[in-house]
Design a protein around this motif. Structure first.
Motif, short mmCIF file in Angstrom:
data_model
loop_
_atom_site.label_atom_id
_atom_site.label_comp_id
_atom_site.label_asym_id
_atom_site.label_seq_id
_atom_site.Cartn_x
_atom_site.Cartn_y
_atom_site.Cartn_z
N GLU A 9 -47.94 -17.13 7.98
CA GLU A 9 -46.69 -16.60 7.36
C GLU A 9 -46.61 -15.17 7.76
OE1 GLU A 9 -49.15 -17.90 5.67
OE2 GLU A 9 -48.46 -18.99 3.87
N LYS A 10 -47.58 -14.28 8.34
CA LYS A 10 -47.39 -12.92 8.94
C LYS A 10 -46.59 -13.09 10.16
CE LYS A 10 -49.95 -9.41 10.79
NZ LYS A 10 -49.11 -8.02 10.39
N GLN A 11 -46.98 -14.17 11.02
CA GLN A 11 -46.34 -14.20 12.27
C GLN A 11 -44.85 -14.69 12.19
OE1 GLN A 11 -48.54 -17.64 13.96
NE2 GLN A 11 -50.37 -16.37 14.21
N ALA A 12 -44.50 -15.38 11.13
CA ALA A 12 -43.02 -15.69 10.79
C ALA A 12 -42.48 -14.35 10.33
CB ALA A 12 -43.19 -16.81 9.65
N PHE A 13 -43.03 -13.80 9.43
CA PHE A 13 -42.52 -12.25 9.08
C PHE A 13 -42.25 -11.38 10.26
CE2 PHE A 13 -42.85 -7.88 8.05
CZ PHE A 13 -41.93 -7.72 6.97
N GLU A 14 -43.22 -11.21 11.02
CA GLU A 14 -42.95 -10.24 12.18
C GLU A 14 -41.89 -10.60 13.12
OE1 GLU A 14 -44.16 -7.38 12.79
OE2 GLU A 14 -45.69 -7.40 10.91
N ALA A 15 -42.07 -12.16 13.43
CA ALA A 15 -40.56 -12.77 14.57
C ALA A 15 -39.49 -12.40 13.74
CB ALA A 15 -41.38 -14.15 14.91
N ALA A 16 -39.20 -12.82 12.45
CA ALA A 16 -37.92 -12.64 12.01
C ALA A 16 -37.55 -11.25 11.85
CB ALA A 16 -38.05 -13.25 10.49
N LYS A 17 -38.59 -10.37 11.71
CA LYS A 17 -38.34 -8.68 11.73
C LYS A 17 -37.79 -8.36 13.00
CE LYS A 17 -40.60 -4.43 10.63
NZ LYS A 17 -39.38 -3.86 9.60
N GLN A 18 -38.22 -8.84 13.95
CA GLN A 18 -38.01 -8.31 15.35
C GLN A 18 -36.62 -8.85 15.71
OE1 GLN A 18 -39.40 -6.25 17.75
NE2 GLN A 18 -40.74 -6.02 15.92
N PHE A 19 -36.31 -10.01 15.44
CA PHE A 19 -34.88 -10.58 15.77
C PHE A 19 -33.96 -9.98 14.97
CE2 PHE A 19 -37.25 -14.39 17.33
CZ PHE A 19 -36.81 -14.46 18.57
N LYS A 54 -37.98 -12.59 4.18
CA LYS A 54 -38.36 -11.22 3.98
C LYS A 54 -38.37 -10.20 5.18
CE LYS A 54 -41.17 -11.17 -0.15
NZ LYS A 54 -42.54 -11.26 -0.79
N GLY A 55 -38.86 -10.94 6.42
CA GLY A 55 -38.88 -10.40 7.58
C GLY A 55 -37.36 -10.04 8.21
N TYR A 56 -36.44 -10.74 7.92
CA TYR A 56 -35.02 -10.77 8.57
C TYR A 56 -34.52 -9.85 7.58
CZ TYR A 56 -30.43 -11.90 10.17
OH TYR A 56 -29.35 -11.79 10.82
N LEU A 57 -34.62 -9.82 6.39
CA LEU A 57 -33.76 -8.95 5.59
C LEU A 57 -34.41 -7.77 5.31
CD1 LEU A 57 -32.99 -11.25 2.46
CD2 LEU A 57 -31.60 -10.33 4.44
N SER A 58 -35.76 -7.33 5.63
CA SER A 58 -36.35 -5.91 5.81
C SER A 58 -35.48 -5.07 6.84
CB SER A 58 -37.68 -6.28 6.37
OG SER A 58 -38.06 -6.54 7.52
N GLU A 59 -34.83 -5.65 7.76
CA GLU A 59 -34.07 -5.23 8.93
C GLU A 59 -32.52 -5.20 8.56
OE1 GLU A 59 -35.01 -3.00 11.15
OE2 GLU A 59 -36.92 -3.44 11.23
N MET A 60 -32.03 -6.34 8.07
CA MET A 60 -30.66 -6.79 8.14
C MET A 60 -30.01 -6.55 6.46
SD MET A 60 -29.61 -7.54 11.02
CE MET A 60 -28.01 -8.94 10.72
N LYS A 61 -30.85 -6.23 5.67
CA LYS A 61 -30.27 -6.46 4.30
C LYS A 61 -29.08 -5.29 4.30
CE LYS A 61 -33.08 -4.99 0.84
NZ LYS A 61 -33.99 -5.11 -0.19
#
Length: 357
Positions: free
Chosen positions: A119-129, A276-283
């Motif tokens: 899951e960490k990899q999914a979080f980090e990837a989504a966060k970067q995009f 979580k990763g995506y919204l940490s940047e985009m929310k």
């Protein structure tokens, strides 16, 4: 694998076969990619041949990347954006024997993955995009050129499906009847999107458009996100393109090539990590309409990909590489099953989104 390149390509970037080591890397289906290791330098480069059958106007890629790079270097100079290295003549690309080439800096101590393993990899990837989109929030997306026109236009894909259906053979129609019925039954996804498409708070943004896990670099040891790569498809689009494609490719343990449909299930923990990763940047920058459509983005992209596989099958397998005649039909079955799974889990997935908004 050591191999030679046309000496004129190397010369365009100031190298010769004598002062550089060359190896082919990657398993990409679109561009040929090489690793260049100059003998007298402590750095490496990526050299790519741009596939002009997919990217009809390579100059649009160069123009987009230059515009974005110039903007980020002024507004967020510490952000790692992998821009092309200029050729000796100052151009963003080299044009040799009717082929386009570009060179990129190689990022050390970083890796790209073909498959998610936690899951960490999914979080980090989504966060970067998400981070790239956030940093470009004030960039005028309309100044970018579409590098693949209509790439994520579901309306266009449905028109292509209708055309393929009317032109295909009765035998292929018979084989694909359940999937044709699925395609028609789920047209409501397109109609639903159209009902939102003219809202003023549903903007075009700068989107990557190909957010599979292999298109982000992670730290080789910690697996923390480093940067986004494979930037050919950066162009204007809805946020749906990026988040939806992450949902499509991150939340199931098996790819679209899996034929045992009982394995096509949603991993809730990977869905949560992606959100979580995506919204940490985009929310903070998503509009009310975009927030309404977060879960819908996955349905949109899964349905569109199912259509694309079905279209190719009905057209005689002309676009996607296949190893057997019904592979694109099997891929369509796989994606329709994933669409069914996301619909069955609708409430639980929406609850996860609400908890993170």
């Amino acid at each position: 694998m050591e191999l030679n390149l046309d000496s004129e390509v190397l010369k365009a970037y100031g190298y010769t076969k004598e002062n550089i080591k060359i190896s082919q890397i990657g398993a990409g289906l679109i561009n040929r990619t090489y690793l260049l290791s100059p003998i007298s330098e402590d750095k490496k480069y990526i050299l790519q041949n741009i596939n002009t059958s997919v990217f009809k106007n390579p100059q649009s890629i160069a123009n987009n990347l230059k515009a974005i790079s110039d903007y980020l270097s002024k507004t967020y100079p510490d952000y790692l954006f992998i821009k092309p290295v200029s050729a000796v003549n100052g151009a963003e690309m080299a044009f040799i024997d009717n082929e386009y080439w570009r060179m990129l800096p190689f990022v050390p101590n970083a890796t790209s993955l073909d498959v998610l393993s936690n899951e960490k990899q999914a979080f980090e990837a989504a966060k970067q995009f998400g981070k790239l989109s956030r940093l470009l929030n004030n960039f005028d997306a309309s100044t970018l050129e579409p590098t693949i026109p209509g790439f994520h236009d579901l309306g266009l894909r449905f028109e292509q499906f209708s055309s393929a259906l009317s032109a295909t053979s009765n035998e292929l129609k018979r084989l694909a009847k359940p999937q044709i019925d699925d395609a028609l039954e789920h047209k409501y996804i397109l109609d639903y999107f159209k009902s939102y498409s003219h809202r003023v708070d549903f903007p075009n943004r700068v989107m990557h458009h190909d957010t599979k896990i292999s298109n982000v670099l992670l730290n080789s040891k910690t697996f923390e996100g480093v940067c986004v790569i494979d930037l050919d498809t950066i162009m204007p689009g809805k946020f749906i393109s990026d988040l939806g494609d992450m949902m499509r490719t991150y939340i199931c343990a098996f790819s679209e090539n899996e034929t045992d449909l009982s394995k096509v299930k949603i991993r809730l923990s990977y869905f949560e990590a992606t959100i979580k990763g995506y919204l940490s940047e985009m929310k903070g920058i998503l509009t009310d309409t975009e927030k309404e459509l977060l879960l819908f983005s996955g349905k949109y992209m899964i349905y569109m990909q199912a259509l694309r596989f079905l279209i190719d099958f009905l057209n005689g397998n002309k676009y996607y590489p296949t190893i057997y005649s019904t592979q694109n039909l099997d891929r369509a079955k796989n994606q329709f099953k994933l669409l069914q799974e996301i619909t069955l889990n609708d409430k639980e997935l929406q609850d996860i989104i609400e908890e993170n908004l």
